[in-house]
Design an enzyme around this catalytic site. Structure first.
Site, PDB file in Angstrom:
ATOM      1  N   LEU A  19      35.110  27.281   6.640  1.00 20.77           N
ATOM      2  CA  LEU A  19      35.703  25.999   6.543  1.00 20.77           C
ATOM      3  C   LEU A  19      34.971  24.809   6.933  1.00 20.77           C
ATOM      4  O   LEU A  19      35.199  23.894   6.220  1.00 20.77           O
ATOM      5  CB  LEU A  19      36.892  26.146   7.617  1.00 20.77           C
ATOM      6  CG  LEU A  19      38.025  25.029   7.391  1.00 20.77           C
ATOM      7  CD1 LEU A  19      38.736  24.720   6.240  1.00 20.77           C
ATOM      8  CD2 LEU A  19      39.212  25.171   8.534  1.00 20.77           C
ATOM      9  N   ASP A  59      24.930  23.390  19.140  1.00 20.76           N
ATOM     10  CA  ASP A  59      25.405  24.552  19.718  1.00 20.76           C
ATOM     11  C   ASP A  59      26.630  24.040  20.570  1.00 20.76           C
ATOM     12  O   ASP A  59      26.412  23.364  21.564  1.00 20.76           O
ATOM     13  CB  ASP A  59      24.397  25.186  20.613  1.00 20.76           C
ATOM     14  CG  ASP A  59      24.932  26.443  21.127  1.00 20.76           C
ATOM     15  OD1 ASP A  59      25.989  26.916  21.313  1.00 20.76           O
ATOM     16  OD2 ASP A  59      24.046  27.123  21.862  1.00 20.76           O
ATOM     17  N   ASN A  86      35.692  22.221  14.946  1.00 23.47           N
ATOM     18  CA  ASN A  86      36.078  23.448  14.095  1.00 23.47           C
ATOM     19  C   ASN A  86      35.069  24.590  14.367  1.00 23.47           C
ATOM     20  O   ASN A  86      35.378  25.777  14.090  1.00 23.47           O
ATOM     21  CB  ASN A  86      35.579  23.126  12.844  1.00 23.47           C
ATOM     22  CG  ASN A  86      35.564  24.392  11.726  1.00 23.47           C
ATOM     23  OD1 ASN A  86      36.616  24.730  11.335  1.00 23.47           O
ATOM     24  ND2 ASN A  86      34.643  24.821  11.181  1.00 23.47           N
ATOM     25  N   LYS A 119      34.699  15.888  24.413  1.00 27.94           N
ATOM     26  CA  LYS A 119      34.326  15.101  25.525  1.00 27.94           C
ATOM     27  C   LYS A 119      33.128  14.242  25.131  1.00 27.94           C
ATOM     28  O   LYS A 119      33.089  12.934  25.687  1.00 27.94           O
ATOM     29  CB  LYS A 119      34.214  16.032  26.863  1.00 27.94           C
ATOM     30  CG  LYS A 119      35.520  16.340  27.357  1.00 27.94           C
ATOM     31  CD  LYS A 119      35.044  17.325  28.585  1.00 27.94           C
ATOM     32  CE  LYS A 119      34.585  16.657  29.670  1.00 27.94           C
ATOM     33  NZ  LYS A 119      35.473  15.785  30.481  1.00 27.94           N
ATOM     34  N   SER A 137      42.886  24.676  15.121  1.00 28.97           N
ATOM     35  CA  SER A 137      43.610  25.614  15.657  1.00 28.97           C
ATOM     36  C   SER A 137      43.868  26.726  14.675  1.00 28.97           C
ATOM     37  O   SER A 137      42.771  26.838  13.760  1.00 28.97           O
ATOM     38  CB  SER A 137      44.655  25.255  16.510  1.00 28.97           C
ATOM     39  OG  SER A 137      45.386  26.272  17.228  1.00 28.97           O
ATOM     40  N   TYR A 151      41.391  35.818  21.031  1.00 25.83           N
ATOM     41  CA  TYR A 151      41.371  34.676  20.014  1.00 25.83           C
ATOM     42  C   TYR A 151      42.584  33.857  20.282  1.00 25.83           C
ATOM     43  O   TYR A 151      42.447  32.688  20.188  1.00 25.83           O
ATOM     44  CB  TYR A 151      41.367  35.149  18.705  1.00 25.83           C
ATOM     45  CG  TYR A 151      41.167  34.236  17.672  1.00 25.83           C
ATOM     46  CD1 TYR A 151      39.805  33.423  17.279  1.00 25.83           C
ATOM     47  CD2 TYR A 151      42.181  33.919  16.726  1.00 25.83           C
ATOM     48  CE1 TYR A 151      39.632  32.639  16.523  1.00 25.83           C
ATOM     49  CE2 TYR A 151      42.228  32.733  15.776  1.00 25.83           C
ATOM     50  CZ  TYR A 151      41.013  32.072  15.667  1.00 25.83           C
ATOM     51  OH  TYR A 151      40.786  31.030  14.501  1.00 25.83           O
ATOM     52  N   LYS A 155      42.995  29.884  21.280  1.00 27.76           N
ATOM     53  CA  LYS A 155      43.944  28.756  20.447  1.00 27.76           C
ATOM     54  C   LYS A 155      45.116  28.384  21.251  1.00 27.76           C
ATOM     55  O   LYS A 155      45.226  26.977  21.008  1.00 27.76           O
ATOM     56  CB  LYS A 155      44.287  29.372  19.242  1.00 27.76           C
ATOM     57  CG  LYS A 155      42.887  29.681  18.108  1.00 27.76           C
ATOM     58  CD  LYS A 155      42.086  28.358  17.957  1.00 27.76           C
ATOM     59  CE  LYS A 155      40.903  28.651  16.953  1.00 27.76           C
ATOM     60  NZ  LYS A 155      40.235  27.683  16.831  1.00 27.76           N
ATOM     61  N   ILE A 184      42.240  32.302   5.750  1.00 29.84           N
ATOM     62  CA  ILE A 184      41.424  31.450   4.854  1.00 29.84           C
ATOM     63  C   ILE A 184      40.503  32.638   4.276  1.00 29.84           C
ATOM     64  O   ILE A 184      39.850  33.318   5.050  1.00 29.84           O
ATOM     65  CB  ILE A 184      40.692  30.138   5.698  1.00 29.84           C
ATOM     66  CG1 ILE A 184      41.655  29.486   6.312  1.00 29.84           C
ATOM     67  CG2 ILE A 184      39.938  29.663   4.558  1.00 29.84           C
ATOM     68  CD1 ILE A 184      40.963  28.330   6.892  1.00 29.84           C
ATOM     69  N   THR A 186      37.392  33.290   4.076  1.00 27.05           N
ATOM     70  CA  THR A 186      36.061  33.164   4.462  1.00 27.05           C
ATOM     71  C   THR A 186      35.767  34.616   5.033  1.00 27.05           C
ATOM     72  O   THR A 186      36.584  35.608   5.018  1.00 27.05           O
ATOM     73  CB  THR A 186      35.675  32.074   5.291  1.00 27.05           C
ATOM     74  OG1 THR A 186      36.557  32.441   6.723  1.00 27.05           O
ATOM     75  CG2 THR A 186      36.374  30.722   5.044  1.00 27.05           C
TER      76      THR A 186
END
Length: 288
Positions: A19, A59, A86, A119, A137, A151, A155, A184, A186
């Site tokens: 994505l 990273d 992301n 931040k 998210s 996971y 989120k 999605i 992927t």
């Protein structure tokens, strides 16, 4: 075409594949300047022979790397208008068998990784009294599926932190949006591995077999390009609510969750994970 003929300066964490790469491509197509950061990238390099897309090593598990990416944005593009958090990692397994090390790993990428890049960007945006923060998210930030606890936890945490941030930074002209895509197409989920800790007498043997089989399937869902184009449209016109489902599946599920009871929500989660047979005490899905 750009917003008011303004070319936005966009920093994408997790921009090397899936994505994130699709968002970078869609934003460049719309005329924006993009810095796509990812662990797969090495030295900064311009892509496509132009100046609109720059790929750099980033990273999100390293605060210094996040600060360096923002500094590179300022050096190359004189600022940051949009940051898109992301970067993410997949995880599967029963809650009982998911080690604290695995939970920590997933939280460090999916939650703290987003926190670090956000931040790093906020001070730059605050000084300019404008900016857009987009946190990617998932529907897993709204409903936890069985086999998906690590996971989902990451989120849910991301959405809670962004809800607080949404109210905190509005006075500085900074807008916060949480986008919630559904499935999605992927390879993201295929990278998930089963836990190494096993419960006594392999209580989750059949559960794990099912999760492994699902993870090995080719990922389905909406096209990354379609979801990316929706996210770029939100980036260009961010006014509105904090949470934005993106894609047909996400909008359908979000509408459905508004009227679900506690029990129907539980059954929805089981069905979405293909685990209703598990809840009924069977060893395998019917017909398998």
């Amino acid at each position: 075409m750009t917003v008011g003929d303004q070319q936005l300066r966009v920093l994408i964490a997790g921009g090397s594949s899936g994505l994130g790469a699709a968002i970078a491509e869609a934003a460049v197509e719309r005329g924006h300047f993009v810095l796509a950061g990812g662990r797969r990238f090495a030295a900064p390099q311009q892509v496509g022979g132009g100046t609109s897309l720059l790929e750099i090593a980033l990273d999100v598990q390293d605060q210094g790397s996040c600060r360096a990416a923002v500094a590179e944005m300022e050096r190359r593009f004189s600022g940051v208008d949009v940051v898109i958090a992301n970067a993410g990692t997949a995880s599967i397994g029963a809650f009982e068998e998911t080690s604290l090390e695995e939970l920590t790993r997933v939280m460090d990428v999916n939650f703290f990784g987003a926190v670090r890049i956000i931040k790093a960007a906020i001070p730059v945006m605050r000084r300019r009294n404008s900016g857009v923060i987009i946190a990617v998210s998932s529907l897993s930030g709204l409903i936890g599926l069985p086999g998906d606890s690590a996971y989902a936890a990451s989120k849910f945490a991301l959405e809670g932190a962004c809800e607080a941030l949404f109210a905190e930074v509005a006075r500085f002209g900074i807008k916060v949006v949480v986008v919630e895509p559904g499935a999605i197409a992927t390879e993201f989920a295929n990278a998930a591995t089963l836990p190494t800790e096993m419960a006594e007498k392999q209580a989750y043997e059949f559960f794990n077999a099912h999760l492994k089989k699902r993870a090995q399937k080719v990922s389905g869902g909406a096209s990354p390009k379609a979801i990316a184009e929706e996210i770029v449209a939100i980036m260009e016109a961010p006014d509105g609510p904090l949470r934005r489902p993106v894609g047909h599946q996400a909008r359908m599920i979000v509408d459905r969750l508004k009227t679900e009871t506690a029990e129907s929500r539980r059954l929805l989660a089981l069905n979405a994970a293909g685990l209703k047979w598990w809840d009924e005490g069977a060893d395998t899905p019917q017909g398998s």
